[in-house]
Design a protein around this motif. Structure first.
Motif, mmCIF file in Angstrom:
data_model
loop_
_atom_site.group_PDB
_atom_site.id
_atom_site.type_symbol
_atom_site.label_atom_id
_atom_site.label_comp_id
_atom_site.label_asym_id
_atom_site.label_seq_id
_atom_site.Cartn_x
_atom_site.Cartn_y
_atom_site.Cartn_z
ATOM 1 N N GLY A 1 0.789 -1.229 0.000
ATOM 2 C CA GLY A 1 0.000 0.000 0.000
ATOM 3 C C GLY A 1 0.819 1.276 0.000
ATOM 4 N N ILE A 2 2.089 1.179 -0.349
ATOM 5 C CA ILE A 2 2.961 2.359 -0.410
ATOM 6 C C ILE A 2 3.427 2.513 -1.847
ATOM 7 N N GLU A 3 3.061 3.639 -2.453
ATOM 8 C CA GLU A 3 3.467 3.913 -3.828
ATOM 9 C C GLU A 3 4.759 4.730 -3.818
ATOM 10 N N VAL A 4 5.879 4.076 -4.141
ATOM 11 C CA VAL A 4 7.174 4.745 -4.236
ATOM 12 C C VAL A 4 7.266 5.336 -5.629
ATOM 13 N N ASN A 5 7.537 6.658 -5.728
ATOM 14 C CA ASN A 5 7.528 7.263 -7.051
ATOM 15 C C ASN A 5 8.741 8.112 -7.408
ATOM 16 N N HIS A 6 9.638 8.410 -6.480
ATOM 17 C CA HIS A 6 10.822 9.214 -6.786
ATOM 18 C C HIS A 6 11.962 8.853 -5.843
ATOM 19 N N PHE A 7 13.180 9.136 -6.314
ATOM 20 C CA PHE A 7 14.376 9.016 -5.475
ATOM 21 C C PHE A 7 15.239 10.232 -5.710
ATOM 22 N N THR A 8 15.975 10.628 -4.703
ATOM 23 C CA THR A 8 17.026 11.622 -4.865
ATOM 24 C C THR A 8 18.107 11.309 -3.840
ATOM 25 N N VAL A 9 19.317 11.688 -4.176
ATOM 26 C CA VAL A 9 20.461 11.481 -3.300
ATOM 27 C C VAL A 9 21.036 12.852 -2.990
ATOM 28 N N GLU A 10 21.241 13.141 -1.726
ATOM 29 C CA GLU A 10 21.835 14.423 -1.336
ATOM 30 C C GLU A 10 23.289 14.485 -1.790
ATOM 31 N N THR A 11 23.686 15.606 -2.330
ATOM 32 C CA THR A 11 25.053 15.818 -2.793
ATOM 33 C C THR A 11 26.062 15.645 -1.676
ATOM 34 N N ASP A 12 25.662 15.937 -0.438
ATOM 35 C CA ASP A 12 26.599 15.843 0.686
ATOM 36 C C ASP A 12 26.735 14.425 1.242
ATOM 37 N N GLY A 13 26.061 13.457 0.636
ATOM 38 C CA GLY A 13 26.204 12.063 1.060
ATOM 39 C C GLY A 13 25.482 11.732 2.341
ATOM 40 N N SER A 14 24.500 12.519 2.700
ATOM 41 C CA SER A 14 23.840 12.320 3.982
ATOM 42 C C SER A 14 22.553 11.524 3.903
ATOM 43 N N VAL A 15 21.915 11.455 2.735
ATOM 44 C CA VAL A 15 20.583 10.861 2.732
ATOM 45 C C VAL A 15 20.151 10.432 1.335
ATOM 46 N N VAL A 16 19.375 9.358 1.304
ATOM 47 C CA VAL A 16 18.590 8.985 0.138
ATOM 48 C C VAL A 16 17.169 9.363 0.504
ATOM 49 N N GLU A 17 16.519 10.138 -0.326
ATOM 50 C CA GLU A 17 15.120 10.450 -0.072
ATOM 51 C C GLU A 17 14.266 9.695 -1.064
ATOM 52 N N VAL A 18 13.192 9.146 -0.549
ATOM 53 C CA VAL A 18 12.270 8.355 -1.352
ATOM 54 C C VAL A 18 10.940 9.083 -1.384
ATOM 55 N N GLY A 19 10.443 9.364 -2.578
ATOM 56 C CA GLY A 19 9.159 10.042 -2.714
ATOM 57 C C GLY A 19 8.027 9.038 -2.678
ATOM 58 N N VAL A 20 7.036 9.329 -1.861
ATOM 59 C CA VAL A 20 5.827 8.514 -1.774
ATOM 60 C C VAL A 20 4.620 9.440 -1.866
ATOM 61 N N LEU A 21 3.470 8.878 -2.160
ATOM 62 C CA LEU A 21 2.249 9.678 -2.197
ATOM 63 C C LEU A 21 1.944 10.194 -0.795
ATOM 64 N N PRO A 22 1.369 11.379 -0.702
ATOM 65 C CA PRO A 22 1.083 11.959 0.618
ATOM 66 C C PRO A 22 0.295 11.016 1.525
#
Length: 178
Positions: free
Chosen positions: A89-110
């Motif tokens: 029930g979780i729609e994963v739709n985007h990824f981004t990686v911080e340039t500073d190497g601190s985090v992977v962010e995963v986009g999900v529906l609100p």
């Protein structure tokens, strides 16, 4: 930002992605203050390369917890598991990686955010600090349009420091190691 700085950062990023994958995380230009920051895991060889190609420009070197390759490897693991998340029930739709190497962010529906904040860290063995709420991230305008997704940090390192401007006594050959 002058051409020498752009060339230096281009050369550093290119070499980082090819020769120094085990160290390179990212590079960030700060044109309004005429400096750049290179994030990497400590490496004498990579630092020497940065010094060599810095062309006397103000380039700060900062430690990173993860390399670009490590972060994207983690993101691709989540990407491969999209069907698993969809079934949950979780729609994963985007990824981004911080340039500073601190985090992977995963986009999900609100509507999936609350569940994702619990389940993604459980599956991947990472902790999301409790103050990282959907509102804090959506206000940063990080992923998508801000209307169709909310980022969820799933791999966190330490934050970066903003360097002082380059100047007398502040740099060694245009580069501040730290």
């Amino acid at each position: 930002m002058d051409q020498k700085m752009l060339d230096a950062i281009g050369d550093i990023s290119h070499a980082g992605d090819r020769q120094f994958k085990s160290s390179f995380t990212g590079a960030k230009l700060v044109p309004e203050q005429a400096f750049a920051v290179v994030y990497r895991k400590p490496s004498k060889a990579f630092d020497a390369y940065i010094e060599k190609v810095s062309r006397g420009k103000c380039i700060y070197i900062r430690d990173a917890r993860f390399t670009k390759a490590e972060l994207w490897g983690h993101a691709m693991r989540i990407e491969k598991e999209r069907p698993y998340w969809r079934e949950r029930g979780i729609e994963v739709n985007h990824f981004t990686v911080e340039t500073d190497g601190s985090v992977v962010e995963v986009g999900v529906l609100p509507e999936d955010l609350a569940q994702a904040l619990v389940e993604l860290p459980q599956r991947y063995g990472t902790a999301i600090p409790p103050d990282r709420s959907a509102g804090a991230y959506s206000a940063r305008g990080r992923l998508g349009t801000g209307r169709d997704s909310r980022p969820v940090p799933v791999l966190s390192g330490r934050g970066h420091r903003h360097p002082a401007p380059c100047g007398p006594g502040g740099t060694a050959g245009g580069t501040l190691l730290g």
